[in-house]
Each structure stands twice: as structure tokens, then as C-alpha cells.
Design a protein around this motif. Structure first.
Motif, PDB file in Angstrom:
ATOM      1  N   UNK A  93       0.803  -1.297  -0.030  1.00  0.00           N
ATOM      2  CA  UNK A  93      -0.008  -0.196  -0.060  1.00  0.00           C
ATOM      3  C   UNK A  93       0.721   1.327  -0.097  1.00  0.00           C
ATOM      4  N   UNK A  94       0.178   2.309  -0.384  1.00  0.00           N
ATOM      5  CA  UNK A  94       0.874   3.695  -0.407  1.00  0.00           C
ATOM      6  C   UNK A  94       0.351   4.343   0.986  1.00  0.00           C
ATOM      7  N   UNK A  95       1.433   4.180   2.087  1.00  0.00           N
ATOM      8  CA  UNK A  95       0.957   4.466   3.450  1.00  0.00           C
ATOM      9  C   UNK A  95       0.391   5.923   3.733  1.00  0.00           C
ATOM     10  N   UNK A  96       0.785   6.954   2.793  1.00  0.00           N
ATOM     11  CA  UNK A  96       0.129   8.212   3.105  1.00  0.00           C
ATOM     12  C   UNK A  96      -1.106   8.473   2.342  1.00  0.00           C
ATOM     13  N   UNK A  97      -1.474   7.339   1.679  1.00  0.00           N
ATOM     14  CA  UNK A  97      -2.902   7.755   0.745  1.00  0.00           C
ATOM     15  C   UNK A  97      -3.750   7.052   1.635  1.00  0.00           C
ATOM     16  N   UNK A  98      -4.960   7.468   1.668  1.00  0.00           N
ATOM     17  CA  UNK A  98      -6.299   6.911   2.416  1.00  0.00           C
ATOM     18  C   UNK A  98      -6.440   5.593   1.596  1.00  0.00           C
ATOM     19  N   UNK A  99      -7.409   4.907   2.458  1.00  0.00           N
ATOM     20  CA  UNK A  99      -7.962   3.528   1.917  1.00  0.00           C
ATOM     21  C   UNK A  99      -8.585   3.475   0.686  1.00  0.00           C
ATOM     22  N   UNK A 100      -9.367   4.467   0.242  1.00  0.00           N
ATOM     23  CA  UNK A 100     -10.083   4.656  -0.916  1.00  0.00           C
ATOM     24  C   UNK A 100      -9.054   5.063  -1.917  1.00  0.00           C
ATOM     25  N   UNK A 101      -8.265   5.910  -1.752  1.00  0.00           N
ATOM     26  CA  UNK A 101      -6.998   6.171  -2.882  1.00  0.00           C
ATOM     27  C   UNK A 101      -6.353   4.987  -3.148  1.00  0.00           C
ATOM     28  N   UNK A 102      -5.932   4.052  -2.152  1.00  0.00           N
ATOM     29  CA  UNK A 102      -5.282   2.796  -2.467  1.00  0.00           C
ATOM     30  C   UNK A 102      -6.039   2.032  -3.160  1.00  0.00           C
ATOM     31  N   UNK A 103      -7.566   1.858  -2.985  1.00  0.00           N
ATOM     32  CA  UNK A 103      -8.383   1.098  -3.608  1.00  0.00           C
ATOM     33  C   UNK A 103      -8.342   1.473  -5.296  1.00  0.00           C
ATOM     34  N   UNK A 128     -17.030  -4.418   4.404  1.00  0.00           N
ATOM     35  CA  UNK A 128     -17.791  -3.208   4.943  1.00  0.00           C
ATOM     36  C   UNK A 128     -16.889  -2.439   5.774  1.00  0.00           C
ATOM     37  N   UNK A 129     -15.748  -3.158   6.430  1.00  0.00           N
ATOM     38  CA  UNK A 129     -14.719  -2.480   7.083  1.00  0.00           C
ATOM     39  C   UNK A 129     -14.022  -1.480   6.099  1.00  0.00           C
ATOM     40  N   UNK A 130     -13.763  -1.604   5.135  1.00  0.00           N
ATOM     41  CA  UNK A 130     -12.911  -0.634   4.322  1.00  0.00           C
ATOM     42  C   UNK A 130     -13.948   0.292   4.003  1.00  0.00           C
ATOM     43  N   UNK A 131     -15.294   0.479   3.919  1.00  0.00           N
ATOM     44  CA  UNK A 131     -16.039   1.501   3.773  1.00  0.00           C
ATOM     45  C   UNK A 131     -15.808   2.460   4.959  1.00  0.00           C
ATOM     46  N   UNK A 132     -15.885   1.858   6.110  1.00  0.00           N
ATOM     47  CA  UNK A 132     -15.897   2.510   7.308  1.00  0.00           C
ATOM     48  C   UNK A 132     -14.344   3.138   7.518  1.00  0.00           C
ATOM     49  N   UNK A 133     -13.291   2.674   6.910  1.00  0.00           N
ATOM     50  CA  UNK A 133     -12.020   3.126   7.062  1.00  0.00           C
ATOM     51  C   UNK A 133     -11.701   4.146   5.752  1.00  0.00           C
ATOM     52  N   UNK A 134     -12.688   4.288   5.007  1.00  0.00           N
ATOM     53  CA  UNK A 134     -12.262   4.954   3.474  1.00  0.00           C
ATOM     54  C   UNK A 134     -11.412   6.022   3.617  1.00  0.00           C
ATOM     55  N   UNK A 135     -11.780   6.944   4.673  1.00  0.00           N
ATOM     56  CA  UNK A 135     -10.826   8.147   4.595  1.00  0.00           C
ATOM     57  C   UNK A 135      -9.711   8.095   5.473  1.00  0.00           C
ATOM     58  N   UNK A 136      -9.273   6.901   5.965  1.00  0.00           N
ATOM     59  CA  UNK A 136      -8.288   6.741   6.681  1.00  0.00           C
ATOM     60  C   UNK A 136      -7.040   6.456   6.115  1.00  0.00           C
ATOM     61  N   UNK A 137      -5.866   6.979   6.754  1.00  0.00           N
ATOM     62  CA  UNK A 137      -4.429   6.767   5.756  1.00  0.00           C
ATOM     63  C   UNK A 137      -3.915   5.419   6.197  1.00  0.00           C
ATOM     64  N   UNK A 138      -3.658   4.732   4.992  1.00  0.00           N
ATOM     65  CA  UNK A 138      -3.089   3.418   5.346  1.00  0.00           C
ATOM     66  C   UNK A 138      -2.153   2.940   6.495  1.00  0.00           C
TER      67      UNK A 138
END
Length: 242
Positions: A93-103, A128-138
Motif C-alpha cells: 500500500x501507499x502509506x500516506x494515501x487513504x484507504x479509498x485512494x489505495x483502492x 464493509x470495514x473498508x467503507x468505514x476506513x475509507x478516509x483513513x490513511x493506510x
């Protein structure tokens, strides 16, 4: 499995690095909708095999066929464009990108970008966990959560086959259960064809249709999980206790 041509058909593959041959004359096929698992100790060629199949390294000799078309010798971008998706060890993953950006990076090829919103909803629906974390940085996620993002990213384009390399590596037991639950969701709800690599068969119950035991770059035993679990030589020599 039907009589249709396999999604992945590997014939007499030899591969390695420089003068070091790691994979030796290995044959393997994966039928549509199957989950095939390669089991064996670290350092015996499983990851090298996946890298050769997806084009990251060029085979020394042998053939790789994807959906009836020969692909050995092609570059990894071309092979990926034909629907082979490689989920590498760790998560990448790109650690400083969000979950959604990585997806969304999984939909970066031009053939997938237009369908990215539907693919996102599919990934969020499965996990569903990914939706909850979508704005969180990896970088703020646990190891297991990062692994789920890696699997979700692999679903951002249509995959003929997923190659998944040691999804349990480095995870706590509870998170291994979570990750394998996610793989079962991919298998059962999407019907995705999967080739999975693991060090042992502790976690593959309910997932594997066929298991191949790999040693010194070749397959030494094959069968169903039940057959291999009842083979004392396999359990004691290659796989450890259940």
C-alpha cells in the motif's frame, strides 16, 4: 471442474534469478472458479513461480497459458491487462494515501478507470470495514486491515484469476481468520478463480479445491485437502502437525 480449457495452464516451467534456478519443470493448471493452493516451506519456489507466471521475471523455459492464450515472455502490464491480478506478499500500500485512494489505484489502467465507482461499491460491499476506513490513511491501519485493502484493490478491475501470495504472513491469528474470511467471500460471492500460496495448510479449510505440495521448486504431492491431511508422510514431512 468442467472439460473447458483451464484459466491458467503452466507447462514445464523453469524460473529463477541469474544462474540460480528456483522453479524446476513445474506443471500446474487452475480451472474456472477453482481455488488452487500451493503449500510448502519458504525458499522452495512458490513466490518465484507466481512472479514468473505474472511476468515479473522471465521464465528460463516452459509455457504459461492464460485463458487459452500463451503469455510467457510478455511484460507484466500486458498480462495484467488480460485479467491476471497478482496480490503480492505483504500489501504494497501507499502509506500516506487513504484507504479509498489505495483502492482506486487498482482501477488505474485505462480499461478499468471508467468502472471505478461500481468497483468501489463491490469492494465495500464485500468488505464493509473498508467503507468505514475509507478516509483513513493506510499507515494507521493494522496489518490485517492493510491486507484487506490489498485484496479489495485487486477487485477494482475484472479478474480472470487472482494470484494471492501468503495472505497470512506476519498476521496475528485473529486477523488471519479475518483475511481468510475475506478470501472465502471473494470465492463464494464473486466466483473468482484463485491461485493461492501458503507455507502450511492450517488456514485453507473451506477454501482449497486442490492442494499442491511444493519442495525444491517442484510439486511433490497433489490432492484435495482431505487427502493430504490424511497422508501421514505429507503432514509430518512437509506440512507440520494439524
Amino acid at each position: 471442474m468442467t472439460d473447458a480449457a483451464p484459466i491458467l495452464d503452466v507447462r514445464g516451467l523453469w524460473a529463477g534469478y541469474g544462474d540460480s534456478i528456483v522453479v524446476r519443470d513445474l506443471d500446474l493448471s487452475v480451472g474456472a472458479g477453482q481455488t488452487v493452493v500451493m503449500i510448502g516451506p519458504n525458499g522452495h519456489g512458490k513466490t518465484t513461480f507466481l512472479r514468473a507466471v505474472c511476468g515479473l521475471i522471465r521464465p528460463v523455459r516452459g509455457e504459461v497459458w492464460l485463458a487459452g492464450e500463451r503469455v510467457d515472455g510478455r511484460n507484466p502490464e500486458a498480462i495484467a491487462g488480460m485479467g491476471l491480478v497478482h496480490v503480492m506478499q505483504g500489501d504494497g500500500l501507499f502509506s500516506d494515501m487513504t484507504v479509498e485512494e489505495n483502492l482506486l489505484m487498482g482501477a488505474f489502467p485505462t480499461t478499468s478507470w471508467g468502472a471505478r465507482q461500481g468497483a468501489l461499491e463491490r469492494a465495500y460491499g464485500l468488505f464493509p470495514l473498508l467503507r468505514e476506513r475509507r478516509g483513513q490513511r493506510a499507515r494507521t491501519l493494522s496489518g490485517g486491515e492493510r491486507r484487506l485493502v490489498g485484496l479489495g484493490r485487486a477487485l477494482m478491475r475484472e479478474a480472470r484469476i487472482l494470484l494471492i501470495d501468503e495472505p497470512s504472513l506476519g498476521l496475528a491469528p485473529v486477523m488471519i481468520d479475518t483475511v481468510y474470511g475475506a478470501i472465502r467471500e471473494i470465492r463464494e460471492r464473486l466466483g473468482t478463480t484463485i491461485l493461492l500460496v501458503e507455507e502450511n495448510f492450517t488456514h485453507i479449510g473451506g477454501v482449497a479445491d486442490v492442494v499442491h505440495v511444493v519442495e525444491m521448486g517442484g510439486i511433490v504431492r497433489s490432492g484435495s485437502l482431505e487427502e493430504l491431511s490424511n497422508d501421514r508422510t505429507v503432514v509430518e514431512t512437509y506440512l507440520g502437525s494439524l
